[in-house]
Design an enzyme around this catalytic site. Structure first.
Site, mmCIF file in Angstrom:
data_model
loop_
_atom_site.group_PDB
_atom_site.id
_atom_site.type_symbol
_atom_site.label_atom_id
_atom_site.label_comp_id
_atom_site.label_asym_id
_atom_site.label_seq_id
_atom_site.Cartn_x
_atom_site.Cartn_y
_atom_site.Cartn_z
ATOM 1 N N SER A 136 0.852 -1.194 0.000
ATOM 2 C CA SER A 136 0.000 0.000 0.000
ATOM 3 C C SER A 136 0.884 1.239 0.000
ATOM 4 O O SER A 136 2.059 1.168 0.399
ATOM 5 C CB SER A 136 -0.831 0.023 1.283
ATOM 6 O OG SER A 136 -1.502 1.259 1.432
ATOM 7 N N TYR A 149 -2.002 -0.277 10.567
ATOM 8 C CA TYR A 149 -2.087 -0.635 9.141
ATOM 9 C C TYR A 149 -0.796 -0.216 8.427
ATOM 10 O O TYR A 149 -0.225 -0.988 7.655
ATOM 11 C CB TYR A 149 -3.310 0.062 8.515
ATOM 12 C CG TYR A 149 -3.528 -0.267 7.048
ATOM 13 C CD1 TYR A 149 -4.108 -1.477 6.667
ATOM 14 C CD2 TYR A 149 -3.168 0.626 6.040
ATOM 15 C CE1 TYR A 149 -4.323 -1.778 5.320
ATOM 16 C CE2 TYR A 149 -3.377 0.340 4.696
ATOM 17 C CZ TYR A 149 -3.954 -0.868 4.350
ATOM 18 O OH TYR A 149 -4.163 -1.164 3.016
ATOM 19 N N SER A 152 1.917 -2.561 9.319
ATOM 20 C CA SER A 152 1.728 -3.881 8.690
ATOM 21 C C SER A 152 2.149 -3.855 7.228
ATOM 22 O O SER A 152 2.723 -4.822 6.717
ATOM 23 C CB SER A 152 0.271 -4.338 8.817
ATOM 24 O OG SER A 152 -0.572 -3.682 7.878
ATOM 25 N N LYS A 153 1.898 -2.747 6.543
ATOM 26 C CA LYS A 153 2.224 -2.679 5.116
ATOM 27 C C LYS A 153 3.717 -2.390 4.896
ATOM 28 O O LYS A 153 4.303 -2.867 3.929
ATOM 29 C CB LYS A 153 1.348 -1.630 4.423
ATOM 30 C CG LYS A 153 -0.124 -2.053 4.335
ATOM 31 C CD LYS A 153 -0.286 -3.320 3.495
ATOM 32 C CE LYS A 153 -1.728 -3.742 3.347
ATOM 33 N NZ LYS A 153 -1.903 -4.920 2.471
ATOM 34 N N ILE A 182 -8.074 3.156 -3.820
ATOM 35 C CA ILE A 182 -8.781 2.269 -4.736
ATOM 36 C C ILE A 182 -10.230 2.102 -4.269
ATOM 37 O O ILE A 182 -10.488 1.924 -3.067
ATOM 38 C CB ILE A 182 -8.083 0.881 -4.817
ATOM 39 C CG1 ILE A 182 -6.557 1.033 -5.005
ATOM 40 C CG2 ILE A 182 -8.699 0.048 -5.944
ATOM 41 C CD1 ILE A 182 -6.114 1.736 -6.265
HETATM 42 N N1 LIG Z 1 -8.670 -0.225 -1.327
HETATM 43 C C1 LIG Z 1 -7.571 0.498 -1.222
HETATM 44 O O1 LIG Z 1 -7.603 1.723 -1.389
HETATM 45 C C2 LIG Z 1 -6.255 -0.147 -0.931
HETATM 46 C C3 LIG Z 1 -5.108 0.667 -0.962
HETATM 47 C C4 LIG Z 1 -3.879 0.113 -0.691
HETATM 48 C C5 LIG Z 1 -3.779 -1.234 -0.407
HETATM 49 N N2 LIG Z 1 -4.900 -2.016 -0.372
HETATM 50 C C6 LIG Z 1 -4.714 -3.425 -0.047
HETATM 51 O O2 LIG Z 1 -5.252 -4.240 -1.064
HETATM 52 C C7 LIG Z 1 -5.709 -5.470 -0.510
HETATM 53 C C8 LIG Z 1 -7.158 -5.686 -0.923
HETATM 54 O O3 LIG Z 1 -7.909 -4.592 -0.461
HETATM 55 P P1 LIG Z 1 -9.388 -4.286 -0.949
HETATM 56 O O4 LIG Z 1 -9.523 -2.829 -0.965
HETATM 57 O O5 LIG Z 1 -9.716 -5.085 -2.147
HETATM 58 O O6 LIG Z 1 -10.176 -4.818 0.344
HETATM 59 P P2 LIG Z 1 -11.620 -5.460 0.527
HETATM 60 O O7 LIG Z 1 -12.523 -5.013 -0.547
HETATM 61 O O8 LIG Z 1 -11.949 -5.206 1.947
HETATM 62 O O9 LIG Z 1 -11.329 -7.038 0.317
HETATM 63 C C9 LIG Z 1 -10.474 -7.716 1.169
HETATM 64 C C10 LIG Z 1 -10.359 -9.158 0.721
HETATM 65 O O10 LIG Z 1 -9.468 -9.829 1.627
HETATM 66 C C11 LIG Z 1 -10.144 -10.933 2.213
HETATM 67 N N3 LIG Z 1 -9.702 -11.116 3.585
HETATM 68 C C12 LIG Z 1 -9.678 -10.198 4.564
HETATM 69 N N4 LIG Z 1 -9.210 -10.723 5.693
HETATM 70 C C13 LIG Z 1 -8.922 -12.008 5.417
HETATM 71 C C14 LIG Z 1 -8.414 -13.072 6.170
HETATM 72 N N5 LIG Z 1 -8.114 -12.932 7.469
HETATM 73 N N6 LIG Z 1 -8.247 -14.269 5.583
HETATM 74 C C15 LIG Z 1 -8.558 -14.438 4.281
HETATM 75 N N7 LIG Z 1 -9.046 -13.463 3.502
HETATM 76 C C16 LIG Z 1 -9.239 -12.268 4.077
HETATM 77 C C17 LIG Z 1 -11.612 -10.623 2.117
HETATM 78 O O11 LIG Z 1 -12.320 -11.827 2.095
HETATM 79 P P3 LIG Z 1 -13.740 -12.027 2.853
HETATM 80 O O12 LIG Z 1 -14.605 -10.892 2.449
HETATM 81 O O13 LIG Z 1 -14.231 -13.342 2.327
HETATM 82 O O14 LIG Z 1 -13.423 -12.030 4.281
HETATM 83 C C18 LIG Z 1 -11.681 -9.894 0.766
HETATM 84 O O15 LIG Z 1 -11.736 -10.821 -0.299
HETATM 85 C C19 LIG Z 1 -5.495 -5.363 0.993
HETATM 86 O O16 LIG Z 1 -4.291 -5.987 1.358
HETATM 87 C C20 LIG Z 1 -5.404 -3.864 1.226
HETATM 88 O O17 LIG Z 1 -4.662 -3.565 2.356
HETATM 89 C C21 LIG Z 1 -6.127 -1.505 -0.630
#
Ligand SMILES: NC(=O)c1ccc[n+]([C@@H]2O[C@H](COP(=O)([O-])OP(=O)(O)OC[C@H]3O[C@@H](n4cnc5c(N)ncnc54)[C@H](OP(=O)(O)O)[C@@H]3O)[C@@H](O)[C@H]2O)c1
Length: 245
Positions: A136, A149, A152-153, A182
């Site tokens: 991230s 967070y 962690s990243k 995102i």
């Molecule tokens: N969105 C952003 O702006 C952004 C920016 C930077 C980085 N990121 C990173 O990108 C990644 C995906 O984010 P996202 O925005 O797509 O998030 P999201 O929409 O909240 O989706 C998170 C996904 O991770 C799964 N998950 C969460 N905890 C889990 C666990 N303990 N074990 C297994 N699966 C788990 C969820 O599955 P379930 O729903 O089935 O639990 C879901 O499929 C993350 O690592 C996040 O930190 C996101």
């Protein structure tokens, strides 16, 4: 057919990655905590489990190999934000442990488990597999209302470097995509805040990122276009990372 494991596949960035790989003719084993996944394809294998659980990570790897055989690619997407944003001076140990256990420890040990398999893959043009982590902009940007967070990243970024170093001799490039802001469930709670920041000129490319922007970058890093790149972080963030004057 190449086989990819994607953690966090049920929503957002992970789901976009699943679609990208399935559309391109790959086999996918995906993991999420949900009981079921919406993807229905003979090339898709879903494993319900928690990334922070050692037993569930083992179940994921075993199911992947049983269903589709050799693992060619690992994409570590699963991650969580703190349940509640709290100032650094109020951060709790429970929240720190939860976020670190999933985002950093889970990513580290799933990578270790898959790497132990991948190093035995036959070599093809010097390559035995590819690994890509989703970290991230928080790996290098301070947000004092979600310090756990950010930590962690930053940890995930070191996981990328460590495995890139350790696995280079086996022909396994390990890289990282750093998403910016995102449009997913994770950011839905703070949509207005980011709408205002983006409207106010925060990003050179003045729009939200979409999950597909990240999936495209992951795909490029893991499917053979860039075999001499390892230990690299790719900012997919509309230019957020640049210092501007
Ligand atoms: N969105 C952003 O702006 C952004 C920016 C930077 C980085 N990121 C990173 O990108 C990644 C995906 O984010 P996202 O925005 O797509 O998030 P999201 O929409 O909240 O989706 C998170 C996904 O991770 C799964 N998950 C969460 N905890 C889990 C666990 N303990 N074990 C297994 N699966 C788990 C969820 O599955 P379930 O729903 O089935 O639990 C879901 O499929 C993350 O690592 C996040 O930190 C996101």
């Amino acid at each position: 057919m190449k086989h990819v494991i994607i953690s966090g596949c049920t929503r957002g960035i992970g789901a976009a990655c699943v679609k990208k790989f399935l559309d391109a003719g790959y086999r996918v084993t995906g993991m999420g905590r949900s009981a079921k996944s919406d993807f229905e394809s003979v090339n898709f294998n879903y494993v319900s489990g928690d990334l922070s659980s050692s037993a569930d990570r083992q179940k994921l790897v075993e199911s992947a190999i049983k269903k589709f055989g050799q693992i060619d690619i690992l994409v570590n997407v699963a991650g969580v934000a703190p349940l509640e944003r709290r100032d650094l001076l109020e951060m709790t140990e429970e929240s720190y442990d939860r976020v670190m256990d999933i985002n950093t420890k889970g990513t580290l040990f799933l990578t270790q488990a898959v790497a132990r398999e991948m190093i035995n893959n036959p070599e093809e043009k010097g390559i035995r597999g590819y690994i890509c982590n989703i970290s991230s902009l928080s790996a290098y940007t301070s947000s004092t209302s979600r310090g756990e967070y950010c930590i962690s990243k930053a940890g995930v970024s070191m996981v990328t470097k460590l495995f890139a170093d350790r696995l280079a001799e086996y022909g396994i490039p390990v890289n990282e995509v750093r998403p910016g802001i995102i449009n997913t469930d994770m950011t839905s709670k703070v949509k207005e805040k980011y709408d205002n920041l983006i409207g106010g000129g925060l990003l050179p490319i003045s729009r939200w990122g979409e999950p597909e922007d990240i999936a495209d970058a992951v795909f490029a890093l893991t499917t053979g276009a860039l075999p001499y790149v390892t230990g690299q972080s790719l900012d997919v963030d509309g230019g957020f990372h640049m210092r501007r004057l």
